[in-house]
Design a protein around this motif. Structure first.
Motif, PDB file in Angstrom:
ATOM      1  N   GLN A   1      -8.860  -7.981  -1.277  1.00 16.09           N
ATOM      2  CA  GLN A   1     -10.203  -8.147  -0.737  1.00 16.09           C
ATOM      3  C   GLN A   1     -10.208  -8.936   0.567  1.00 16.09           C
ATOM      4  O   GLN A   1     -10.976  -8.620   1.479  1.00 16.09           O
ATOM      5  CB  GLN A   1     -11.083  -8.864  -1.759  1.00 16.09           C
ATOM      6  CG  GLN A   1     -11.251  -8.112  -3.051  1.00 16.09           C
ATOM      7  CD  GLN A   1     -11.959  -6.786  -2.869  1.00 16.09           C
ATOM      8  OE1 GLN A   1     -13.087  -6.738  -2.374  1.00 16.09           O
ATOM      9  NE2 GLN A   1     -11.303  -5.705  -3.242  1.00 16.09           N
TER      10      GLN A   1
ATOM     11  N   TYR B   1      -5.452  -2.275   7.397  1.00 14.71           N
ATOM     12  CA  TYR B   1      -5.527  -1.753   6.031  1.00 14.71           C
ATOM     13  C   TYR B   1      -6.880  -2.038   5.389  1.00 14.71           C
ATOM     14  O   TYR B   1      -7.007  -1.984   4.162  1.00 14.71           O
ATOM     15  CB  TYR B   1      -4.415  -2.373   5.184  1.00 14.71           C
ATOM     16  CG  TYR B   1      -3.036  -1.897   5.557  1.00 14.71           C
ATOM     17  CD1 TYR B   1      -2.469  -0.782   4.945  1.00 14.71           C
ATOM     18  CD2 TYR B   1      -2.298  -2.544   6.541  1.00 14.71           C
ATOM     19  CE1 TYR B   1      -1.198  -0.337   5.294  1.00 14.71           C
ATOM     20  CE2 TYR B   1      -1.032  -2.110   6.898  1.00 14.71           C
ATOM     21  CZ  TYR B   1      -0.492  -1.004   6.270  1.00 14.71           C
ATOM     22  OH  TYR B   1       0.766  -0.558   6.623  1.00 14.71           O
ATOM     23  N   HIS B   2      -7.874  -2.337   6.212  1.00  9.69           N
ATOM     24  CA  HIS B   2      -9.234  -2.637   5.753  1.00  9.69           C
ATOM     25  C   HIS B   2      -9.254  -3.848   4.822  1.00  9.69           C
ATOM     26  O   HIS B   2     -10.019  -3.898   3.847  1.00  9.69           O
ATOM     27  CB  HIS B   2      -9.855  -1.421   5.070  1.00  9.69           C
ATOM     28  CG  HIS B   2      -9.899  -0.197   5.944  1.00  9.69           C
ATOM     29  ND1 HIS B   2     -10.749  -0.070   7.011  1.00  9.69           N
ATOM     30  CD2 HIS B   2      -9.163   0.940   5.921  1.00  9.69           C
ATOM     31  CE1 HIS B   2     -10.552   1.093   7.600  1.00  9.69           C
ATOM     32  NE2 HIS B   2      -9.586   1.721   6.966  1.00  9.69           N
TER      33      HIS B   2
ATOM     34  N   PRO C   1     -11.854  -7.916  11.399  1.00  9.59           N
ATOM     35  CA  PRO C   1     -12.344  -8.115  10.033  1.00  9.59           C
ATOM     36  C   PRO C   1     -13.861  -8.136   9.999  1.00  9.59           C
ATOM     37  O   PRO C   1     -14.521  -8.280  11.035  1.00  9.59           O
ATOM     38  CB  PRO C   1     -11.760  -9.481   9.655  1.00  9.59           C
ATOM     39  CG  PRO C   1     -11.659 -10.203  10.965  1.00  9.59           C
ATOM     40  CD  PRO C   1     -11.309  -9.148  11.989  1.00  9.59           C
ATOM     41  N   ASN C   2     -14.399  -8.010   8.818  1.00  6.73           N
ATOM     42  CA  ASN C   2     -15.842  -8.099   8.663  1.00  6.73           C
ATOM     43  C   ASN C   2     -16.326  -9.459   9.157  1.00  6.73           C
ATOM     44  O   ASN C   2     -15.734 -10.497   8.852  1.00  6.73           O
ATOM     45  CB  ASN C   2     -16.219  -7.890   7.203  1.00  6.73           C
ATOM     46  CG  ASN C   2     -17.719  -7.738   7.021  1.00  6.73           C
ATOM     47  OD1 ASN C   2     -18.445  -8.717   6.919  1.00  6.73           O
ATOM     48  ND2 ASN C   2     -18.179  -6.507   6.985  1.00  6.73           N
TER      49      ASN C   2
ATOM     50  N   ALA D   1      -8.369  -3.827  15.717  1.00  9.04           N
ATOM     51  CA  ALA D   1      -9.183  -3.808  14.507  1.00  9.04           C
ATOM     52  C   ALA D   1      -9.695  -5.223  14.212  1.00  9.04           C
ATOM     53  O   ALA D   1      -9.004  -6.207  14.459  1.00  9.04           O
ATOM     54  CB  ALA D   1      -8.373  -3.280  13.327  1.00  9.04           C
TER      55      ALA D   1
ATOM     56  N   PHE E   1     -18.386  -4.770  11.740  1.00  8.43           N
ATOM     57  CA  PHE E   1     -16.945  -4.591  11.916  1.00  8.43           C
ATOM     58  C   PHE E   1     -16.579  -4.431  13.393  1.00  8.43           C
ATOM     59  O   PHE E   1     -15.404  -4.420  13.736  1.00  8.43           O
ATOM     60  CB  PHE E   1     -16.453  -3.363  11.140  1.00  8.43           C
ATOM     61  CG  PHE E   1     -16.376  -3.583   9.661  1.00  8.43           C
ATOM     62  CD1 PHE E   1     -15.274  -4.187   9.091  1.00  8.43           C
ATOM     63  CD2 PHE E   1     -17.422  -3.204   8.836  1.00  8.43           C
ATOM     64  CE1 PHE E   1     -15.197  -4.401   7.719  1.00  8.43           C
ATOM     65  CE2 PHE E   1     -17.361  -3.399   7.474  1.00  8.43           C
ATOM     66  CZ  PHE E   1     -16.247  -3.999   6.903  1.00  8.43           C
TER      67      PHE E   1
ATOM     68  N   ASP F   1      -9.976  -7.750   5.113  1.00  8.98           N
ATOM     69  CA  ASP F   1     -10.523  -8.772   5.999  1.00  8.98           C
ATOM     70  C   ASP F   1      -9.618  -9.989   5.964  1.00  8.98           C
ATOM     71  O   ASP F   1      -9.354 -10.551   4.891  1.00  8.98           O
ATOM     72  CB  ASP F   1     -11.944  -9.133   5.569  1.00  8.98           C
ATOM     73  CG  ASP F   1     -12.844  -7.911   5.532  1.00  8.98           C
ATOM     74  OD1 ASP F   1     -12.894  -7.190   6.539  1.00  8.98           O
ATOM     75  OD2 ASP F   1     -13.470  -7.664   4.482  1.00  8.98           O
TER      76      ASP F   1
ATOM     77  N   HIS G   1     -16.369  -5.226  -1.964  1.00  8.47           N
ATOM     78  CA  HIS G   1     -15.723  -5.513  -0.680  1.00  8.47           C
ATOM     79  C   HIS G   1     -16.778  -5.855   0.371  1.00  8.47           C
ATOM     80  O   HIS G   1     -17.894  -5.315   0.343  1.00  8.47           O
ATOM     81  CB  HIS G   1     -14.924  -4.280  -0.238  1.00  8.47           C
ATOM     82  CG  HIS G   1     -13.921  -4.570   0.821  1.00  8.47           C
ATOM     83  ND1 HIS G   1     -12.681  -5.106   0.563  1.00  8.47           N
ATOM     84  CD2 HIS G   1     -13.971  -4.421   2.168  1.00  8.47           C
ATOM     85  CE1 HIS G   1     -12.008  -5.251   1.679  1.00  8.47           C
ATOM     86  NE2 HIS G   1     -12.778  -4.845   2.675  1.00  8.47           N
TER      87      HIS G   1
ATOM     88  N   VAL H   1      -5.510  -6.404   8.763  1.00 12.06           N
ATOM     89  CA  VAL H   1      -6.803  -5.836   9.174  1.00 12.06           C
ATOM     90  C   VAL H   1      -6.782  -4.310   9.258  1.00 12.06           C
ATOM     91  O   VAL H   1      -7.748  -3.670   8.827  1.00 12.06           O
ATOM     92  CB  VAL H   1      -7.249  -6.470  10.503  1.00 12.06           C
ATOM     93  CG1 VAL H   1      -8.620  -5.936  10.919  1.00 12.06           C
ATOM     94  CG2 VAL H   1      -7.309  -7.986  10.381  1.00 12.06           C
TER      95      VAL H   1
ATOM     96  N   HIS I   1     -18.956  -5.535   3.336  1.00 14.50           N
ATOM     97  CA  HIS I   1     -19.334  -4.296   4.023  1.00 14.50           C
ATOM     98  C   HIS I   1     -20.664  -4.398   4.760  1.00 14.50           C
ATOM     99  O   HIS I   1     -20.967  -3.557   5.616  1.00 14.50           O
ATOM    100  CB  HIS I   1     -19.439  -3.147   3.005  1.00 14.50           C
ATOM    101  CG  HIS I   1     -20.578  -3.326   2.025  1.00 14.50           C
ATOM    102  ND1 HIS I   1     -20.485  -4.174   0.955  1.00 14.50           N
ATOM    103  CD2 HIS I   1     -21.822  -2.778   1.975  1.00 14.50           C
ATOM    104  CE1 HIS I   1     -21.627  -4.134   0.272  1.00 14.50           C
ATOM    105  NE2 HIS I   1     -22.444  -3.307   0.880  1.00 14.50           N
TER     106      HIS I   1
ATOM    107  N   HIS J   1       0.816  -1.217   0.000  1.00 13.44           N
ATOM    108  CA  HIS J   1       0.000   0.000   0.000  1.00 13.44           C
ATOM    109  C   HIS J   1       0.846   1.262   0.000  1.00 13.44           C
ATOM    110  O   HIS J   1       0.377   2.334   0.407  1.00 13.44           O
ATOM    111  CB  HIS J   1      -0.939  -0.003   1.209  1.00 13.44           C
ATOM    112  CG  HIS J   1      -1.986  -1.060   1.145  1.00 13.44           C
ATOM    113  ND1 HIS J   1      -1.763  -2.349   1.583  1.00 13.44           N
ATOM    114  CD2 HIS J   1      -3.260  -1.042   0.667  1.00 13.44           C
ATOM    115  CE1 HIS J   1      -2.862  -3.072   1.397  1.00 13.44           C
ATOM    116  NE2 HIS J   1      -3.780  -2.310   0.849  1.00 13.44           N
TER     117      HIS J   1
END
Length: 641
Positions: free
Chosen positions: A219, A311-312, A250-251, A248, A354, A314, A348, A309, A350, A196
């Protein structure tokens, strides 16, 4: 009587002035009790998949048959590679991925932690999906060494086998990375941070190399932890690790997908936080909740997935536990089904939660049910801060006296009749007055203590590991002495008044309450734990002064002085016992860990992964504790009238 007059009377009511300590105690008690009711069915929910497109467990898996022989060959190869040096081993792993048709690259990295340089190399390959447009990707990960330091023989072998297996299918609408980091902490962090970042950002600000091969947005990521030797061993359950850095998460749909596939399609039991024998009783639910709060509150990585996690992305880790009848083929089919479910997604994850706390693999508590517990704890500090603020704006007063009481010292000209409800009381007119607040000195003192908190934060995260225990001992000794020393300076030299001490304590508790209530929305567990440990600060008040001059002239006076000192000693001991360094020693003793190991782990998280738990402890809790001590010792140091 008008409403404004009634409110003004209520504000200056002597009864209302006595309520804040009781309100703070009630908030703390209710906040703690709130957590104990969450395991009940009325406050928790059964897990469910919100994203209909993911279709977990709806496909037939084909991993098996001849793939078992491929896996055994790879496992023997991994065992042979474990005897080689790191450079040759990485080259061999890269060659295996290349022979399976993946684009291969390596990424060296280096981190300076606790005075030592930790180096390693990540080996990864890119499987370009036949139906992919290079905009989305998934990650299959198996660290060479798992989180416990064991060589991940079967995990790495299974990842290599799946890479070969996935290459033969044309169903993938997303690219797939096969990542083999050198360890479970620094390797994944180096890889995902470089993924990233631009090449210039990586080379200038991080001790990691840029990635020569990239794809689209990541993803999801699934890590395999199966540290079984070359002869293999079956397992009983899959322990699903999901906590990320700084709490943090994950979904929840990703966890539900893994549980649904493993338990529903493959008949593999799933556990959470290592609680293998979960009977779904209240005790087991509460134990799982407590383990989740402790794990999330620490903020540290729990597996190779944790670095993804924040970094958004999952991510979860599938860890084999126990001794049962499931083998590597069961884990392989589970992983295949999870990846094919993620492959179904058009966007993604959502829709699901979360923010949640799991009670078992199939039951969770949503944020709306557990957040009030931390908010009540944070609110107790705010209540005390407001009470101290109002006290600082009022002149000193005699206590309220009911009409009709016989008090020879009562001067009717100095009293005022206050009617509150059906009760009538005499209140000093001085108590009804307000005085100007002198806020400069308290504000400067609070700012100075918070700036000084960066000293222990720096020492305990930057020194060499062999000096970390000595640094903590120094911080502990300084922390015990510092409040009394600063109180002496403020009272004797700066002539700080009682009002200024009240304001200083009010500012500190107000900042603590506001910070914890904000933190609770990001990391509930850390805010709750710090709030509980710091809760005694809401009840600290200046200790009565000692009559030094008169008490030391006669034997009776010396005895009285000794008794006065003995009555104050328990408060000082309790105050010292709840200091951050002492609590750290106590927790370390309770968990039977070496203090150097604990400090090194904290330094690891700070230096390599940006864990802010140390910052919350030393730059939020510690300053509030020091200022509370200054207020407590200030009463003893005031000169006699």
């Amino acid at each position: 009587m008008s409403l404004s007059t009634r409110l003004l009377t209520l504000r200056k009511s002597p009864i209302l002035r006595r309520l804040p300590p009781y309100l703070s105690a009630i908030c703390i008690a209710v906040g703690v009790a709130w957590l104990f009711v969450l395991p009940f069915n009325e406050y928790s929910r059964q897990t469910y998949v919100s994203e209909n497109a993911i279709l977990p467990g709806q496909v037939h898996t084909y991993f098996g048959g001849s793939e078992h022989n491929i896996f055994r060959a790879f496992r023997q190869e991994v065992y042979t590679l474990s005897q080689w040096d790191e450079r040759d081993r990485n080259a061999a792993l890269a060659n295996i991925l290349r022979e399976n048709g993946l684009k291969v690259a390596m990424q060296p990295y280096s981190y300076a932690v606790a005075g030592e340089d930790i180096t390693g190399t990540n080996v990864y390959g890119l499987l370009q999906g036949p139906r992919a447009d290079a905009t989305e990707a998934m990650v299959l990960m198996a660290a060479w060494r798992n989180f416990d330091g064991e060589i991940n023989y079967s995990g790495v072998a299974l990842a290599l086998t799946l890479a070969r297996y996935f290459k033969r299918w044309s169903i993938w609408s997303k690219d797939i990375f096969v990542l083999i980091p050198a360890d479970s902490t620094y390797g994944p962090e180096a890889w995902v941070s470089a993924y990233h970042s631009t090449a210039a950002d990586v080379t200038s600000s991080r001790n990691v190399s840029a990635l020569p091969i990239k794809a689209g947005a990541l993803q999801a990521a699934v890590a395999l932890d199966y540290p079984v030797g070359p002869w293999g061993r079956r397992f009983d359950k899959l322990d699903i690790l999901y906590d990320g850095i700084n709490g943090a998460l994950p979904n929840l749909d990703l966890l539900n997908t893994a549980v649904s596939v493993a338990s529903g399609q493959m008949s593999i039991g799933c556990s959470i936080h290592g609680l293998i024998s979960h009977s779904d009783s209240y005790k087991d639910r509460l134990t799982t909740l407590a383990r989740g709060v402790i794990t999330q509150g620490s903020g540290h990585a729990t597996g190779p997935h944790s670095a993804f996690v924040p970094y958004h992305i999952d991510a979860i880790t599938l860890k084999t536990v126990g001794d049962g009848w499931h083998d590597e083929m069961s884990l392989g089919r589970t992983t295949e089904s999870v990846f094919r479910s993620i492959n179904n997604l058009l966007e993604h994850l959502h829709q699901s939660f979360f923010f949640y706390i799991l009670l078992n693999a199939n039951r969770f508590v949503s944020i709306g049910n557990y957040l009030p517990a931390a908010m009540l704890i944070a609110g107790s500090f705010t209540i005390t801060a407001m009470a101290l603020w109002f006290q600082s704006g009022s002149a000193l007063a005699k206590p309220a006296t009911k009409i009709g009481s016989t008090d020879s010292k009562l001067d009717a000209t100095e009293m005022e009749v206050v009617k509150l409800g059906g009760d009538v009381a005499l209140v000093s007119k001085k108590a009804m007055e307000t005085v100007e607040r002198q806020m400069f000195l308290p504000a400067v003192a609070v700012l100075a203590v918070h700036l000084a908190s960066f000293v222990p934060l720096y020492l305990l995260n930057s020194m060499h590991r062999q000096y970390l225990p000595v640094a903590l001992e120094t911080v502990t000794a300084t922390s015990v002495i510092l409040p009394a020393y600063l109180a002496t300076i403020l009272v004797r030299s700066s002539k700080a008044s009682v009002q200024q001490m009240q304001l200083m304590q009010s500012f500190s508790l107000l900042l603590l309450g506001a910070a914890l209530s904000t933190l609770a929305t990001l990391n509930f567990s850390l805010a709750f734990v710090i709030g509980i440990l710091a809760s005694p600060l809401s009840f600290i008040r200046p200790l009565p002064k000692l009559s030094r001059k008169s008490s030391m002239q006669t034997a009776d006076g010396k005895l009285k002085y000794a008794l006065d000192l003995a009555t104050r000693l328990p408060f000082v001991l309790v105050y010292s016992a709840v200091s951050p360094p002492v609590v750290l020693y106590a927790l370390n003793w309770y968990w039977e860990k070496d203090i150097e190991w604990t400090l090194v782990e904290m330094a690891k998280g700070w230096a390599a992964q940006g864990v802010y738990t140390s910052f919350v402890v030393w730059s939020l809790w510690w300053p509030a504790w020091v200022i509370g001590g200054i207020a407590m010792f200030s009463g003893m140091l005031r000169p006699e009238a």
